[in-house]
Design a protein around this motif. Structure first.
Motif, short mmCIF file in Angstrom:
data_model
loop_
_atom_site.label_atom_id
_atom_site.label_comp_id
_atom_site.label_asym_id
_atom_site.label_seq_id
_atom_site.Cartn_x
_atom_site.Cartn_y
_atom_site.Cartn_z
N VAL A 257 0.84 -1.20 0.00
CA VAL A 257 0.00 0.00 0.00
C VAL A 257 0.88 1.25 0.00
CG1 VAL A 257 -1.78 1.27 1.25
CG2 VAL A 257 -1.88 -1.23 1.13
N ALA A 258 1.96 1.23 0.77
CA ALA A 258 2.88 2.37 0.76
C ALA A 258 3.49 2.56 -0.62
CB ALA A 258 3.98 2.16 1.80
N ALA A 259 3.87 1.47 -1.27
CA ALA A 259 4.41 1.56 -2.62
C ALA A 259 3.37 2.10 -3.59
CB ALA A 259 4.91 0.20 -3.08
N HIS A 260 2.13 1.67 -3.42
CA HIS A 260 1.02 2.15 -4.24
C HIS A 260 0.90 3.67 -4.18
CE1 HIS A 260 -3.12 2.35 -5.76
NE2 HIS A 260 -3.54 2.84 -4.60
N TYR A 261 1.03 4.22 -2.98
CA TYR A 261 0.91 5.66 -2.83
C TYR A 261 2.18 6.40 -3.22
CZ TYR A 261 -3.76 5.68 -0.90
OH TYR A 261 -5.11 5.60 -0.75
N GLY A 262 3.24 5.68 -3.56
CA GLY A 262 4.41 6.31 -4.14
C GLY A 262 4.17 6.79 -5.56
N ASN A 263 3.05 6.38 -6.14
CA ASN A 263 2.67 6.76 -7.50
C ASN A 263 1.87 8.06 -7.43
OD1 ASN A 263 1.47 7.01 -10.03
ND2 ASN A 263 0.97 4.84 -10.20
N ARG A 264 2.41 9.14 -7.99
CA ARG A 264 1.72 10.43 -7.92
C ARG A 264 0.37 10.38 -8.63
NH1 ARG A 264 6.86 13.71 -8.99
NH2 ARG A 264 6.01 14.13 -11.06
N ASP A 265 0.26 9.57 -9.67
CA ASP A 265 -1.02 9.47 -10.38
C ASP A 265 -2.12 8.96 -9.46
OD1 ASP A 265 0.27 10.33 -12.64
OD2 ASP A 265 0.37 8.37 -13.60
N VAL A 266 -1.78 8.03 -8.57
CA VAL A 266 -2.77 7.48 -7.64
C VAL A 266 -3.32 8.59 -6.76
CG1 VAL A 266 -3.05 5.98 -5.63
CG2 VAL A 266 -1.86 5.14 -7.67
N ARG A 267 -2.46 9.44 -6.25
CA ARG A 267 -2.92 10.51 -5.36
C ARG A 267 -3.71 11.56 -6.13
NH1 ARG A 267 1.43 11.05 -0.48
NH2 ARG A 267 2.76 9.32 -1.09
#
Length: 528
Positions: free
Chosen positions: A170-180
């Protein structure tokens, strides 16, 4: 073009029948080697997306899919699904912060790194700024940084980095600026600002990198709204200007970040105004899609998707006189394995109950773009996509004893894979390097974000595995030396094909895969 590929294929078949020690290969192992010999040949110049050589590789895959008894399942009855890539670069622009009639300029390279806009040469965005902490949600932990905030029609500012307590994936997932940015858009924001987190330094380097080029796919005509603008990255000086005189003290935000405690959030009482100047280049490429129709009329509209990326990084700086990044392991061998899974179904003469899609993906190396496009714009009804199994860069330079299955533990795919692997004498090992965030670095992640249970299978660390993996990653990953001359164990490659064939067959014949109860990605994205 077709004649050139046919000539490569014939030469590959002649060379495919022996191991390095001249012992003959079995027919199945030799078939995988023949595919790699074609796809990793110098003539294809590293298969970079958007090049003529990539399309030659696509021609080869189409011919092999047809020979394996698949039907074209791309766009409009073709094998290809066109994917238009957009490379955007910031060429200038300006940003300022307004409080009443007073404007404070953000200095590019010092306060702010202006990001490119994907579609427009000039884009102006203005709005009140709301600070939303890290801009994340985690239903399992009761975390929602947007709770109590009204960001509709406003610009969201978030702190890069992640809060304490998120699981690794999940932390890696939020490392993606597009996700945020997607999450901000879902809450009604009109733009997003990113603030460098407390652990980062050298903002000048960040500013240089932020200008681009950045690449994403262009939506098809009528394919939905464009993403909200990602406006800029603020450094320490820019963040201090943003929070100056606001109800939230910047020093308190930094102190909470260092202490890993809850961040103060809320409206900052000022307006941001940005003018983005950008240039865009459009690049045409294609996914290749083949289909094996299911045998059960009630389930044939459901599809298990087997994927492998066809592209590699093309031609780069010479190393010992060789500039072609052939990509034998990354990922010619994955595409070859996918083709051979299709051939096994053909040889069996039995179609599984659900239909199967075999997709050779473009632009993985540019950021999982071909898979992201397909997951968002599939060539079959989206609700019929029930599972994805992805093959990406299996390191097959040794006789593997175990596998690492990224994402398997999040859905009912996990127990199915464990059963199939056990039947073949293969153990399933937990990810030995969660800090490397492999879960978000392979194409199955695009399907996860589309709500589809997914898995990517890699060879494991048991026996000689850890050492072999380290050697490949340190010496050959994204290097011209990733060639067919590496000591690839073709029998291991055949065993890898057998594993994927058995897994796909089980998923296509058994219960529809479901997310595990309470799983983060199933809760946030799942459709079941």
């Amino acid at each position: 073009m077709a004649r050139a590929i046919a000539g490569l294929a014939a030469a590959a078949l002649l060379a495919a029948g022996a191991r390095a020690d001249d012992r003959p290969l079995g027919a199945d192992a030799a078939a995988v080697r023949a595919h790699v010999a074609v796809l990793a040949d110098d003539a294809l110049k590293g298969r970079a997306a958007g090049t003529p050589e990539y399309e030659k590789a696509a021609d080869y895959v189409i011919a092999q899919m047809a020979a394996a008894g698949l039907s074209p399942a791309g766009t409009n009855g073709d094998w290809r699904q066109p994917v238009t890539l957009v490379a955007a670069r910031a060429t200038g622009g300006e940003g300022s912060l307004l409080r009443g009639s007073r404007a404070t300029r953000l200095v590019p390279g010092h306060d702010v790194a202006l990001l490119p806009h994907w579609e427009m040469a000039e884009r102006k965005t203005e709005g009140e700024v709301v600070f939303a902490g890290h801009g994340v949600i985690d239903p399992a932990r009761g975390v929602d940084d947007y709770r109590g905030l009204d960001v509709k029609g406003r610009i969201v500012a978030i702190l890069l980095g992640t809060p304490n307590g998120l699981e690794d994936d999940v932390a890696a997932h939020y490392g993606n600026r597009d996700v945020r940015a997607e999450l901000a858009a879902r809450n009604g924001a009109v733009g997003i600002l990113f603030i460098e987190d407390a652990g980062r330094e050298a903002f000048a380097a960040t500013a240089r990198a932020a200008t681009g080029p950045r690449v994403r796919w262009a939506p098809p005509a009528g394919g939905g709204a464009a993403p909200i603008p990602q406006l800029a990255v603020l450094g320490e000086a820019g963040a201090a200007k943003l929070f100056a005189g606001s109800p939230i003290a910047w020093a308190k935000v930094r102190a909470a970040e260092r202490a890993r405690t809850a961040l103060p959030t809320g409206a900052l009482g000022r307006t941001a105004r940005f003018r983005q100047l950008s240039e865009q280049a459009r690049i045409a490429s294609n996914n290749v899609v083949g289909r094996l129709a299911g045998s059960d009329p009630a389930l044939a509209g459901e599809h298990v998707v087997l994927t492998a990326h066809l592209d590699h990084v093309g031609v780069g700086e010479p190393v010992a006189g060789d500039a072609i990044h052939n990509g034998a392991v990354d990922n010619a061998i994955g595409v070859g394995a996918m083709i051979e899974v299709a051939r096994r179904f053909q040889r069996e003469g039995r179609r599984p109950r659900r239909s199967l899609l075999f997709v050779a993906l473009t632009a993985e190396e540019a950021g999982l773009l071909g898979s992201d496009y397909f997951a968002n714009h599939p060539t079959v009804p989206r609700e019929g996509l029930v599972a994805n199994v992805n093959i990406d860069m299996p390191i097959l330079t040794y006789a593997f004893q175990d596998i690492v299955a990224f994402g398997a533990g999040r859905s009912s795919i996990g127990p199915v894979l464990a059963r199939v692997a056990k039947a073949q004498g293969i153990a399933v090992t937990a990810d030995p390097q969660p800090e490397e965030a492999f879960f978000v670095r392979s194409d199955h992640y695009s399907f996860v974000r589309a709500g589809i249970p997914s898995v990517a299978i890699d060879t494991g660390p048991a026996g000689p595995g850890a050492a072999a993996t380290a050697v490949f990653l340190e010496r050959h990953y994204h290097q011209p030396s990733d060639e067919i001359g590496l000591p690839i164990d073709w029998d291991a490659a055949d065993r890898f094909v057998m594993l994927h064939h058995a897994l796909v067959a089980e998923l296509a014949d058994g219960p529809r895969p479901k997310w595990n109860a309470g799983d983060y990605f199933g809760t946030v994205y799942g459709r079941q």
